[in-house]
Design a protein around this motif. Structure first.
Motif: not given
Length: 768
Positions: A614-620, A625-632, A650-652
Motif C-alpha cells: 500500500g505504500q507508494q513512492f510518487v513523483e510529479y 505522475s510517476f508512482t511505484l507502489t508496493c503490493i506484495g 507496481d509501476l505506473k
C-alpha cells in the motif's frame, strides 16, 4: 607537422584503417573463427599446439597455444593464425616451446552483456585468441623447449615470488604489476583506488617504465666507458629481453619502437624527432594489428605522448600556468574525452596527484630494480631496500584517498557519444592550428624588421603576443573541458522520459530505473554464476549511465542472486557509487540474509527504509505522475519467507504500467491474486527467472501483459526459463525478451509511446 612525411603517412594510414575496420568491419580477427564456425559452446574438442606463453594462477595454469591443429572427422586440421588458451590443473612439467595435446570442453569469450561492461571477446581478439579449453586430459607431444622464453618465464616467476615474500601480498602484488605488468592477483580495492585517484597508469608497463630502464641502461654503459654504438645496441637488447619477459603490450611496444629509433639516431649522429618517432611507432602497430586503434591502452599511450609534443609547449609559454602543472594539464586536456569514454568519470585532482606520483615513480622503479638484484645476491639487503618501495606505495594509497575525499574528487560523467568526442577534438585541433598560424605570421613579421632596435622591439612584442595567445589557448581548452563535461552529464540527466534497464547479471536479477525527474533506482542486484557481479556488471553499467549516486535500492527478498551485488556496492561506496537508501520489505518476512544486509547498509551510512503493501513512492512531472507502489507481500501475509514473500512493485507512469515480481511463487502468488491488487500491465517482469512454479495461468490472465521480461543466466544449471512457463507465455503470443539471449534490455517511454532495445551483437562502434 606537415614538413614531416612520416607524420602525414601515419595520419593517412590511421584514417584508412579507421574506415576499413571501424566502418566496414574489415578485419580477420572480427570474423567468426574456424573454431566458432565448427564447434558449439561446451562441446568436447581435441587440440594441439605450441606453447608460447604461460600464466600461473592460484589453482590452475593457463597455456597460450599457437600453430593450432584440431582433431576433426578423424584427421588433424591445421588452423592458421588462430590461438587458444588451455586451462590445466597440476601441469608444472609443461614448458614454453613444448607442443602439447589437450582434450576438454571448448568455451568462447563473451561480448559485453551490458553497456559499460568489459568486452572479453574483443580483448582476446586483439591477441588473435578466439577460444579457451578447460582440459581434462593433456599430454606433451614434443618436449623441445624455447630456452630463452622459458628462462625469462622462470626469472619472472622468481622475481614475483621474492617480491611477494619481501613486501607481503598487497604491496608485493602492486610492485609485480608495476615492474612485471602482471595485475591478475592485484587487490581490486587498490586497483580501484589508483584508478579513481587518477594514477592507474602506473600499474601498466608504459613509456615511463621503458624509458627509465632503457635510457638508464644506456647512460650507465656510457659512464663506464662504452661507445655510443655499443651502449645503444646493448640497451636495445636488454629492453627487448625485458619486453619478452613481461609480455608484449601496446604501450611497451610503442615505447620500445621509439627507444630503438632514438638509439639509432644517437648511433648515427642524427637529430631525434619525437613526433616522427611516434608516427613510425603508430604505423608499425596499426599495420600489425588494426584493432589496436580501438584499444584503450593504445589511445592513452599515444595520446599522452602527443599531448607532451603538441599541447605542453603551448601551456609552458603562458605565464598564467606554473610550468610544473603544464605536462599534467596538457595530458588531461588531450585524454579527457577518452577517460570519460572508457572509465565514465573524471579524477578531478589527478593533475596535482601526478605532480607527486610521477617523479616518485622513477625512484620507485629504480629502487625496486636495485632491491630485486640484491634479493638474488644477498637477500637481507635486498629486502631492506624494497621496504622503501613499500613506503612509497603506502604514500600513494594515502594520497589517492585524500584526493578522492577532497570536494569534487571524482565526477561520474557517464559515457560520451563518439560525435561529442569528435567535436571536442576538432575544436582543440582548430585552436592549435590557429595558434600555429599566428606563430608563423609573427615569425614573418619579425624578419621584416631592419634595424637592431626594431628587432628588439619586435621580439619584445612577440614575447607578449605568444604569452597572450597561449592564454587564449589555455582558456579555450578549459572551456572545451567544461563544455564536454556539461554536455555529457546533461545528456544522461535529461528529464522527461522513464528509462528501465533489465541488466544481464547472469543467474539473478538487477533492474535499473531512472524516473522522469531523474531519480536513480535499482531493484535487486545479485547473481549466483557471475563472480563479483557488483564490481564487474552493476557498477560499470551505472557509471556508464552517469550514475554517481543511487537514490534507492529496492530489495525483493534475501536470496543471494538478488542481493550479493548490492552488498558489494554498499561496502565499496567510498570508491564507487553512493547509495542513499536501501528499501526492504516488512520485517516480518526478513531472513538472516536480509538482516545482515540491513546491518551492512547502516554500517556504511545508508538509510534503511521499510516498505509495506500500500505504500507508494510518487513523483510529479508536469501533468503526469510517476508512482511505484508496493503490493506484495500482502498485508497479514501468512506464508513462508523467501521467494513467496518477495516484495512486488507496481509501476505506473501516465499510460504505461509495469509489474516487478522478484521471485514470487506459491502462497505469496496466491494471496496476491486474491488480494485484488493486480491489474493489467504493459510489461511484466516474470518471477523467479521463468521457473515452472511461478506465473500461473490465473496470474497471466489478470495481468495480461503484452511484453514479458525474463532474467536468466546463459546455460544456467536450473534450466531457467522452464519450458512449461514458456508455453504458458506463448499461448497469447506475447513478446518475450530474455537476458539469456539478448543481454541487457532497455525500455524508454514518455508515458504513451514505448521503445524497447536489446544489446545486439557488438560492433566496433560499441567496443571503444
Amino acid at each position: 607537422m606537415f614538413k614531416r612525411p612520416c607524420c602525414l603517412l601515419a595520419i593517412a594510414i590511421l584514417l584508412i584503417q579507421l574506415v576499413l575496420v571501424g566502418w566496414f568491419q574489415i578485419s580477420r580477427d572480427l570474423k567468426p573463427s574456424y573454431l566458432e564456425q565448427n564447434y558449439l559452446e561446451n562441446e568436447n574438442v581435441i587440440i594441439k599446439g605450441n606453447v608460447y606463453d604461460v600464466d600461473k594462477r592460484t589453482s590452475y595454469s593457463v597455456y597460450y597455444l599457437k600453430d593450432i591443429q584440431v582433431y576433426r572427422k578423424s584427421t588433424w586440421v591445421k588452423i592458421n593464425r588462430e590461438r587458444v588458451l588451455v586451462n590445466v590443473k597440476d601441469s608444472d612439467s609443461i614448458m614454453v616451446g613444448n607442443i602439447i595435446q589437450a582434450a576438454g570442453k571448448i568455451y568462447f569469450f563473451q561480448e559485453n552483456r551490458n553497456p559499460g561492461n568489459f568486452n572479453q571477446k574483443f580483448y582476446y581478439q586483439k591477441q588473435h585468441i578466439h577460444a579457451q579449453i578447460w582440459s581434462t586430459q593433456i599430454q606433451i607431444n614434443n618436449q623441445k623447449t624455447d630456452l630463452l622464453k622459458e628462462n625469462l618465464f622462470e626469472i619472472r616467476e622468481s622475481i614475483k615470488n621474492m617480491l611477494l615474500h619481501s613486501l607481503g601480498k598487497d604491496a608485493g602484488n602492486s610492485m609485480v604489476a608495476i615492474l612485471l605488468g602482471d595485475k591478475k592477483d592485484l587487490d581490486q580495492t587498490i586497483k580501484q583506488l589508483y584508478q579513481k585517484g587518477g594514477i592507474g597508469h602506473i600499474l601498466a608497463i608504459s613509456g615511463l617504465h621503458m624509458s627509465f630502464i632503457g635510457i638508464g641502461m644506456y647512460q650507465v654503459l656510457r659512464k663506464i666507458g662504452l661507445g655510443f654504438s655499443a651502449s645503444g645496441i646493448i640497451g636495445i637488447f636488454f629492453l627487448l629481453l625485458y619486453t619478452m619477459m613481461i609480455g608484449i603490450g601496446v604501450s611497451s611496444l610503442r615505447a620500445i619502437i621509439m627507444y630503438i629509433i632514438r638509439m639509432g639516431a644517437e648511433i648515427l649522429g642524427r637529430d631525434y624527432d619525437l613526433l616522427t618517432s611516434l608516427s613510425i611507432a603508430t604505423v608499425v602497430i596499426v599495420l600489425w594489428q588494426p584493432l589496436y586503434l580501438f584499444d584503450a591502452g593504445f589511445l592513452f599511450s599515444f595520446g599522452a605522448v602527443l599531448a607532451m609534443i603538441l599541447i605542453n609547449s603551448l601551456f609552458e609559454q603562458t605565464s598564467c600556468i606554473p610550468k610544473i602543472f603544464c605536462p599534467g594539464i596538457a595530458i588531461q586536456v588531450m585524454l579527457l574525452p577518452m577517460t570519460m569514454y572508457f572509465y565514465f568519470e573524471i579524477p578531478t585532482w589527478s593533475v596535482l596527484t601526478n605532480i607527486i606520483v610521477i617523479p616518485c615513480m622513477s625512484i620507485l622503479i629504480g629502487v625496486g630494480i636495485v632491491g630485486i638484484l640484491f634479493l638474488f645476491i644477498f637477500y637481507p639487503i635486498g629486502n631492506l631496500i624494497l621496504q622503501f618501495c613499500k613506503a612509497i606505495l603506502w604514500g600513494y594509497e594515502k594520497l589517492c584517498m585524500f584526493m578522492i575525499d577532497v570536494p569534487f574528487g571524482r565526477i561520474v560523467t557517464g559515457k560520451p557519444s563518439i560525435w561529442i568526442m569528435l567535436t571536442y577534438y576538432i575544436i582543440l585541433l582548430i585552436s592549435y592550428f590557429i595558434w600555429k598560424y599566428w606563430d608563423i605570421q609573427a615569425e614573418k613579421q619579425k624578419y621584416k624588421s631592419k634595424s637592431r632596435k626594431d628587432l628588439i622591439e619586435t621580439e619584445k612584442k612577440e614575447s607578449q603576443r605568444i604569452c597572450l595567445k597561449s592564454r587564449y589557448f589555455a582558456i579555450r581548452s578549459v572551456v572545451c573541458i567544461i563544455a564536454l563535461c556539461g554536455i555529457v552529464c546533461l545528456s544522461y540527466h535529461k528529464k522527461g522520459n522513464l528509462e528501465i534497464t533489465m541488466l544481464d547479471v547472469g543467474q539473478g536479477d538487477g533492474i535499473f530505473i531512472r524516473t522522469p525527474n531523474g531519480t536513480n533506482c535499482l531493484i535487486d542486484g545479485g547473481s549466483t554464476d557471475v563472480s563479483q557481479v557488483g564490481l564487474y556488471r552493476l557498477i560499470p553499467f551505472l557509471e556508464s549511465k552517469g550514475v554517481g549516486c543511487l537514490d534507492y535500492i529496492f530489495i525483493s527478498h534475501g536470496d543471494e542472486d538478488h542481493i550479493n551485488g548490492v552488498k558489494e556496492m554498499l561496502e565499496s561506496q567510498k570508491l564507487n557509487i553512493k547509495i542513499k537508501a536501501l528499501v526492504l520489505p516488512v520485517k516480518e518476512v526478513w531472513d538472516d540474509k536480509l538482516k545482515d544486509l540491513s546491518k551492512t547498509a547502516e554500517e556504511n551510512h545508508t538509510k534503511v527504509i521499510i516498505m509495506s503493501a500500500g505504500q507508494q513512492f510518487v513523483e510529479y512531472k508536469k501533468n503526469m505522475s510517476f508512482t511505484l507502489t508496493c503490493i506484495g507481500p500482502v498485508k497479514n501475509y501468512s506464508g513462508e519467507n523467501g521467494n513467496a514473500a518477495s516484495m512486488v512493485l507496481d509501476l505506473k507512469f501516465d499510460e504505461f504500467d509495469m509489474l516487478f515480481t522478484g521471485d514470487l511463487e506459491g502462497e505469496g502468488e496466491t494471496q496476491l491474486i486474491e488480494s485484488g491488487s493486480l491489474r493489467k500491465y504493459d510489461i511484466l517482469k516474470i518471477a523467479h527467472h521463468g521457473s515452472k512454479n511461478s506465473t500461473p495461468e490465473k496470474f497471466l490472465e489478470i495481468t495480461s501483459p503484452s511484453v514479458v521480461l525474463i532474467s536468466a543466466g546463459v546455460r544456467n544449471r536450473y534450466g531457467h526459463p522452464h519450458q512449461e512457463t514458456l508455453e504458458r507465455l506463448n499461448k497469447e503470443k506475447r513478446t518475450i525478451y530474455n537476458t539469456q539471449h539478448q543481454g541487457a534490455i532497455h525500455i524508454k517511454t514518455n508515458g504513451k509511446n514505448l521503445r524497447i532495445n536489446v544489446l545486439q551483437k557488438v560492433g566496433i562502434s560499441d567496443i571503444i
